[in-house]
Scaffold this motif. Structure first.
Motif, PDB file in Angstrom:
ATOM      1  N   HIS A  82       0.833  -1.201   0.000  1.00  0.00           N
ATOM      2  CA  HIS A  82       0.000   0.000   0.000  1.00  0.00           C
ATOM      3  C   HIS A  82       0.870   1.254   0.000  1.00  0.00           C
ATOM      4  N   LEU A  83       1.919   1.221   0.813  1.00  0.00           N
ATOM      5  CA  LEU A  83       2.832   2.363   0.879  1.00  0.00           C
ATOM      6  C   LEU A  83       3.528   2.572  -0.465  1.00  0.00           C
ATOM      7  N   MET A  84       3.958   1.491  -1.091  1.00  0.00           N
ATOM      8  CA  MET A  84       4.669   1.603  -2.365  1.00  0.00           C
ATOM      9  C   MET A  84       3.773   2.146  -3.475  1.00  0.00           C
ATOM     10  N   GLU A  85       2.492   1.831  -3.426  1.00  0.00           N
ATOM     11  CA  GLU A  85       1.567   2.353  -4.440  1.00  0.00           C
ATOM     12  C   GLU A  85       1.519   3.881  -4.387  1.00  0.00           C
ATOM     13  N   VAL A  86       1.425   4.417  -3.169  1.00  0.00           N
ATOM     14  CA  VAL A  86       1.385   5.866  -2.995  1.00  0.00           C
ATOM     15  C   VAL A  86       2.729   6.490  -3.355  1.00  0.00           C
ATOM     16  N   ARG A  87       3.801   5.855  -2.886  1.00  0.00           N
ATOM     17  CA  ARG A  87       5.137   6.391  -3.138  1.00  0.00           C
ATOM     18  C   ARG A  87       5.433   6.465  -4.635  1.00  0.00           C
ATOM     19  N   SER A  88       5.042   5.448  -5.375  1.00  0.00           N
ATOM     20  CA  SER A  88       5.298   5.414  -6.812  1.00  0.00           C
ATOM     21  C   SER A  88       4.649   6.595  -7.524  1.00  0.00           C
ATOM     22  N   LEU A  89       3.412   6.897  -7.179  1.00  0.00           N
ATOM     23  CA  LEU A  89       2.705   8.024  -7.795  1.00  0.00           C
ATOM     24  C   LEU A  89       3.425   9.338  -7.515  1.00  0.00           C
ATOM     25  N   LEU A  90       3.853   9.518  -6.278  1.00  0.00           N
ATOM     26  CA  LEU A  90       4.536  10.753  -5.893  1.00  0.00           C
ATOM     27  C   LEU A  90       5.876  10.905  -6.611  1.00  0.00           C
ATOM     28  N   GLU A  91       6.655   9.832  -6.634  1.00  0.00           N
ATOM     29  CA  GLU A  91       8.005   9.895  -7.202  1.00  0.00           C
ATOM     30  C   GLU A  91       7.959  10.158  -8.715  1.00  0.00           C
ATOM     31  N   MET A  92       7.034   9.527  -9.407  1.00  0.00           N
ATOM     32  CA  MET A  92       6.966   9.728 -10.855  1.00  0.00           C
ATOM     33  C   MET A  92       6.465  11.133 -11.184  1.00  0.00           C
ATOM     34  N   LEU A 149       4.804  18.386  -1.512  1.00  0.00           N
ATOM     35  CA  LEU A 149       5.238  17.169  -2.203  1.00  0.00           C
ATOM     36  C   LEU A 149       6.566  16.693  -1.636  1.00  0.00           C
ATOM     37  N   GLN A 150       7.476  17.622  -1.370  1.00  0.00           N
ATOM     38  CA  GLN A 150       8.756  17.267  -0.757  1.00  0.00           C
ATOM     39  C   GLN A 150       8.530  16.554   0.576  1.00  0.00           C
ATOM     40  N   GLU A 151       7.648  17.085   1.396  1.00  0.00           N
ATOM     41  CA  GLU A 151       7.371  16.508   2.715  1.00  0.00           C
ATOM     42  C   GLU A 151       6.791  15.106   2.584  1.00  0.00           C
ATOM     43  N   LEU A 152       5.895  14.919   1.621  1.00  0.00           N
ATOM     44  CA  LEU A 152       5.277  13.608   1.443  1.00  0.00           C
ATOM     45  C   LEU A 152       6.291  12.570   0.973  1.00  0.00           C
ATOM     46  N   GLN A 155       8.403  11.618   3.830  1.00  0.00           N
ATOM     47  CA  GLN A 155       7.662  10.689   4.684  1.00  0.00           C
ATOM     48  C   GLN A 155       7.659   9.283   4.096  1.00  0.00           C
ATOM     49  N   MET A 156       7.466   9.196   2.773  1.00  0.00           N
ATOM     50  CA  MET A 156       7.430   7.884   2.113  1.00  0.00           C
ATOM     51  C   MET A 156       8.787   7.183   2.141  1.00  0.00           C
ATOM     52  N   ASN A 157       9.870   7.958   2.268  1.00  0.00           N
ATOM     53  CA  ASN A 157      11.226   7.389   2.268  1.00  0.00           C
ATOM     54  C   ASN A 157      11.816   7.294   3.672  1.00  0.00           C
ATOM     55  N   SER A 158      11.023   7.561   4.677  1.00  0.00           N
ATOM     56  CA  SER A 158      11.497   7.537   6.061  1.00  0.00           C
ATOM     57  C   SER A 158      10.603   6.611   6.877  1.00  0.00           C
TER      58      SER A 158
END
Length: 217
Positions: A82-92, A149-152, A155-158
């Motif tokens: 679930h976390l990776m799904e959100v992280r992927s959208l943000l990173e791309m 976006l930076q903060e999110l 958060q996704m990488n911490s």
């Protein structure tokens, strides 16, 4: 377990010792961390020990429980996916924004980061690799004016992400592949190729998911 050095900060040393014990597998997922026993083992009082446990809970490595001993966090595939799904959208999305405007200075920092990733892998220093992995992705956000976006992405990488990567025990098998994928992202960014950069990030995110599920099925 090692004991603290009285000449250094007791609180910081206690945190470092406990964290290393979790990362190394000396403490296993879901294991109770009984304060009296651990305090005696490492030679500290309850106060720095409790402070260390609070800090480890913020890292996602320890679960604090009212009236019960803290315990080592448990890795779950479902939560990680679930976390990776959100992280992927943000990173791309971030790469679409920053690739055309990334400075040479940040590109050099990214190149240096990847170099240090490879050195950490050679030394089998996977805790250092996790830190460098996080820093690589955060460097990619520095040119983005969207602070939220930076903060999110931070958060996704911490916290929980770093915790599940560490607790999943996949790093010895996956670190080199992840570093190669970082290299691919960097090369696309250097050339200013937005679509290739986004595609490389998508591959990287999907491969993280594959590696996690591969070693835990």
């Amino acid at each position: 377990m090692k004991r603290v050095n009285k000449k250094m900060s007791i609180s910081d040393q206690t945190y470092d010792l406990l964290r290393q014990s979790i990362v190394s597998g000396e403490f296993s997922p879901d294991q109770e961390l009984r304060e009296e026993k651990i305090a005696k083992q490492i030679g500290v009082s309850r106060t720095p020990l409790r402070d260390a446990l609070r800090r480890l809970s913020m890292d996602g490595l320890v679960v604090l429980r009212n009236g019960k001993p803290a315990k080592v966090a448990t890795f779950t595939i479902e939560g990680s996916l679930h976390l990776m799904e959100v992280r992927s959208l943000l990173e791309m999305h971030n790469l679409r924004t920053i690739t055309p405007i990334l400075s040479n200075e940040i590109i050099e920092q990214l190149r240096d980061n990847v170099t240090h990733q490879r050195k950490a892998i050679t030394k089998e220093d996977y805790e250092a690799f996790v830190e460098l992995d996080r820093d690589f992705h955060l460097l990619l956000t520095e040119a983005n004016e969207n602070k939220k976006l930076q903060e999110l992405i931070l958060q996704m990488n911490s916290g929980d992400y770093r915790a599940f990567i560490i607790l999943s025990n996949t790093l010895p098998q996956s670190a080199e592949a992840a570093c190669d994928e970082h290299e691919g992202i960097l090369e696309a960014v250097e050339e200013g190729d937005v679509e290739r950069a986004v595609e490389a990030m998508d591959v990287h995110m999907n491969n993280i998911v594959k590696r996690i599920t591969q070693y835990h099925t």
